[in-house]
Design a protein around this motif. Structure first.
Motif, PDB file in Angstrom:
ATOM      1  N   ASP A  14       0.817  -1.214   0.000  1.00  0.00           N
ATOM      2  CA  ASP A  14       0.000   0.000   0.000  1.00  0.00           C
ATOM      3  C   ASP A  14       0.850   1.264   0.000  1.00  0.00           C
ATOM      4  OD1 ASP A  14      -3.073  -0.543   0.363  1.00  0.00           O
ATOM      5  OD2 ASP A  14      -2.026  -2.129   1.429  1.00  0.00           O
TER       6      ASP A  14
ATOM      7  N   THR B 289     -10.062  -1.282   2.300  1.00  0.00           N
ATOM      8  CA  THR B 289      -9.112  -2.216   2.902  1.00  0.00           C
ATOM      9  C   THR B 289      -9.541  -2.646   4.296  1.00  0.00           C
ATOM     10  OG1 THR B 289      -6.747  -2.555   3.416  1.00  0.00           O
ATOM     11  CG2 THR B 289      -7.627  -0.352   3.817  1.00  0.00           C
TER      12      THR B 289
ATOM     13  N   TYR C  30     -11.455   2.015  -3.772  1.00  0.00           N
ATOM     14  CA  TYR C  30     -10.446   1.342  -2.956  1.00  0.00           C
ATOM     15  C   TYR C  30     -11.036   1.102  -1.573  1.00  0.00           C
ATOM     16  CZ  TYR C  30      -6.318   0.766   0.018  1.00  0.00           C
ATOM     17  OH  TYR C  30      -5.404   0.291   0.932  1.00  0.00           O
TER      18      TYR C  30
ATOM     19  N   TYR D  27      -3.074  -6.136   6.499  1.00  0.00           N
ATOM     20  CA  TYR D  27      -3.747  -5.369   5.444  1.00  0.00           C
ATOM     21  C   TYR D  27      -4.282  -6.299   4.351  1.00  0.00           C
ATOM     22  CZ  TYR D  27      -1.017  -1.760   7.760  1.00  0.00           C
ATOM     23  OH  TYR D  27      -0.472  -0.948   8.711  1.00  0.00           O
ATOM     24  N   SER D  28      -5.564  -6.145   4.008  1.00  0.00           N
ATOM     25  CA  SER D  28      -6.156  -6.855   2.867  1.00  0.00           C
ATOM     26  C   SER D  28      -6.792  -5.776   2.005  1.00  0.00           C
ATOM     27  CB  SER D  28      -7.213  -7.850   3.325  1.00  0.00           C
ATOM     28  OG  SER D  28      -6.716  -8.662   4.371  1.00  0.00           O
ATOM     29  N   SER D  29      -6.048  -5.294   1.019  1.00  0.00           N
ATOM     30  CA  SER D  29      -6.459  -4.101   0.279  1.00  0.00           C
ATOM     31  C   SER D  29      -7.110  -4.441  -1.044  1.00  0.00           C
ATOM     32  CB  SER D  29      -5.248  -3.192   0.055  1.00  0.00           C
ATOM     33  OG  SER D  29      -4.768  -2.746   1.314  1.00  0.00           O
TER      34      SER D  29
END
Lengths: 456, 194
Positions: free
Chosen positions: A223, B164, B162, A267-269
């Protein structure tokens, strides 16, 4: 050129017994964390089954899902590229950078770019690539390939990393404190994140229904790289597709728990559109995957989500180290994926297993890894990729076992030899007897005993 | 034939006969549990701190005790924190590099893994939760769901550009499996349950 095979490489790795023990225990510790995490979820087996079926279904409808993904991603303003092999993949990435006059790129973890040897390709053309995952950065500084797909420098002791960082990042000599070393990498890479105009990432999942991609990290490096760059290039194998967004729940519940025993990656973006005024490119890569899809016995290896649970549980991997596999993806899954790409080069890998089946038992998408290892052995022998001595001895054995006369004769000969001249078998040239006691030689075979005693 | 057609043809030729897509609705069935307690247990297990508060003023009080909010750069998208934080309205997100503390809202959180979901409905600038030294999330207690299946039900077909899930501070264990908090992103995460 013949590559050094797994057995020979393992022998080198095993010269340092303390290190082998440490490597073995470290990975087993991660396997235990995986067990603990999986047992906290009552639905674990149902999840594995669901994941397996979703992936099986996806592979059976991959053509439509790829088209659907492309359509939706394009509608979202993402640019899609198709690469049939590693060469084309590398050319696409290079062209994207060259077009914008970019000579420095930051990259988060992507096993696909390792598979395509992208870093070398770009470096040869004057483009600097810095890997931002800490483990990847460490092996990059050491000029080594990763030895594990999730823990790239698991083979390295902290003292060795301290020495590397002293040389390259100016940390105090002799300091091997993980806290200090990680801080040094943080400062070094923060500057990289803030100054790179291009960032490349891998892809964990690509959703056909929405055209979005999901990238998972713990460090936040993917990210930080892409949110601060003008152009985000995401590279993925065509097998990363899943049908619907809702299916992410199944895979995100399984992935980190199987990998490191965490409940989820930090983080799972989800990237559905490019940032305003910026570019997002996705490169869809085949590089042998369609060929594997056409092999009924081996196609379901394409279900792999790269969690590495099979590495951590494998008694051979733990005691031979990732580099012994001389392949981008090591471990049991690498041993069934690599022969598809190059049978001659990877003919030894399906033999680097005890076929104990532990890999298949921990696999979150239920790939029958150990059965495929066994099937690859048969393919490789048939295709003539196995050592001639081994093939000959197997043929002799088959002939002997098929003929009662030869079998009895061979048994008698063996008993006589072992009785009067045991050194013929028990010597330092026969590895089977290293650290083992010889069994006592029986006086007669069961057949002979039965003949003698049945009338009594 | 171009590569796209080449690959798609090869896929079509080599893919097996169609297999059924499984129904996964049964995974939504979970036992009744105390979601706040479970969320707290899990997220504290992965290195975050959780505080239950009634008013925003309590959060400000907490943060003033932990940070020199007068001296360091504090940014928030929530006007409730105007007393200690400023919004970010710059055009170049690289200007955020020196932010010490970032205070952000979240859509909802997940009990089973401690993750909070944020997407660009809450804030457009994607780097906000990644770039500060320390991160604060505001989570509404009644918006904690049991599992990821419930999470994706909430997200549904939403059109974000986007989004997250964030579970804990940035971390790594790449050096001999020693866990270090603060890899590249925030060194700490404080979650205030309101």
């Amino acid at each position: 050129m013949k590559t050094i095979d797994h057995a020979a490489n393992s022998k080198v790795f095993n010269q340092d017994e303390d290190r082998v023990d440490w490597h073995d225990e470290t990975l087993w510790f991660i396997r235990q964390k995986r067990d603990k995490a999986s047992k906290q979820i009552p639905q674990w087996e149902a999840l594995r089954e669901a994941a397996s079926q979703i992936k099986n279904h996806t592979l059976s409808n991959l053509h439509n899902y790829l088209e659907e993904f492309e359509l939706n991603a394009k509608a979202n303003g993402i640019q899609i590229h198709w690469a049939k092999d590693a060469q084309e993949h590398n050319e696409i990435v290079y062209d994207l950078l060259a077009k914008q006059g970019i000579s420095k790129m930051v990259k988060s973890k992507s096993m696909l770019t390792e598979e395509c040897h992208l870093n070398h390709y770009l470096e040869d053309r004057g483009i600097e690539v810095i890997d931002s995952d800490l483990g990847e950065r460490i092996v990059q500084l050491a000029k080594e390939p990763p030895s594990h797909i999730v823990l790239p420098c698991i083979h390295k002791k902290k003292e060795e990393i301290g020495a590397l960082f002293h040389e390259h990042l100016g940390t105090p000599e002799g300091n091997a404190d993980p806290q200090v070393l990680t801080e040094a990498a943080r400062q070094h890479l923060r500057d990289v994140f803030l100054t790179r105009r291009a960032a490349l990432t891998g892809v964990n999942f690509a959703v056909a229904e929405t055209g979005e991609i999901v990238v998972c990290t713990n460090e936040g490096n993917a990210d930080l790289g892409v949110h601060l760059a003008d152009i985000h290039i995401a590279c993925m194998g065509i097998e990363k597709i899943i049908p619907k967004r809702g299916h992410l729940s199944v895979f995100l519940r399984l992935l980190a728990r199987s990998a490191t025993g965490q409940p989820v990656t930090t983080y799972s973006s989800h990237f559905a559109k490019p940032r305003k005024g910026k570019e997002l490119h996705i490169v869809l890569v085949d590089n042998g995957r369609t060929k594997q899809l056409g092999r009924p016995d081996f196609r379901n290896s394409l279900k792999c989500i790269r969690c590495s649970a099979c590495f951590n549980t494998c008694p051979v991997y733990r005691r031979s180290g990732g580099h012994s596999y001389h392949s981008v993806i090591a471990g049991p899954i690498g041993s069934i994926l690599s022969p598809n790409l190059d049978m001659a080069k990877h003919a030894d890998l399906p033999f680097a297993s005890t076929l104990c089946g532990s890999c298949s038992n921990v696999c979150p998408v239920k790939i029958d890894i150990h059965e495929q290892l066994y099937k690859w052995r048969q393919v490789l022998v048939k295709e003539g990729y196995v050592d001639a001595k081994k093939a000959l001895s197997m043929q002799l054995m088959a002939k002997t076992l098929a003929s009662p006369t030869l079998y009895h004769l061979a048994g008698k000969a063996a008993r006589t030899t072992l009785k009067y001249a045991p050194f013929i078998a028990q010597n330092r040239f026969n590895p089977w007897y290293h650290q083992r006691e010889m069994p006592a030689v029986p006086k007669s075979s069961f057949g002979e005993w039965y003949q003698k005693n049945r009338t009594k | 034939m171009n590569s796209r057609a080449c690959i798609l043809n090869a896929v079509k030729e080599n893919q097996p006969e169609l297999l059924a897509l499984p129904d996964i609705t049964h995974l939504l069935e979970v036992e009744n549990q105390d979601l706040v307690a479970e969320f707290t247990r899990v997220i504290e297990g992965i290195g975050a701190k959780v505080f239950q508060v009634n008013k925003y003023q309590e959060i400000i009080h907490h943060l003033k005790a932990d940070f020199e909010t007068e001296k360091v750069r504090v940014v928030s998208t929530l006007k409730e924190f105007d007393e200690i934080a400023k919004p970010f309205s710059g055009l170049d997100n690289h200007e955020l590099a020196d932010v010490e503390l970032m205070i952000l809202p979240t859509h909802f959180a997940v009990a089973e893994n401690g993750a909070s979901w944020v997407d660009d409905e809450l804030f457009k600038e994607r780097v906000l939760p990644f770039i500060p030294q320390h991160l604060v999330f505001i989570v509404e207690k009644e918006k904690i769901v049991p599992t990821m299946h419930h999470a994706y039900q909430l997200i549904g077909k939403k059109k974000y550009s986007y989004g997250t899930f964030i579970a804990g501070p940035s971390k790594t264990a790449d050096i001999e499996q020693s866990l270090v908090l603060g890899a590249h992103g925030p060194r700490s995460l404080r979650v205030f349950l309101v």
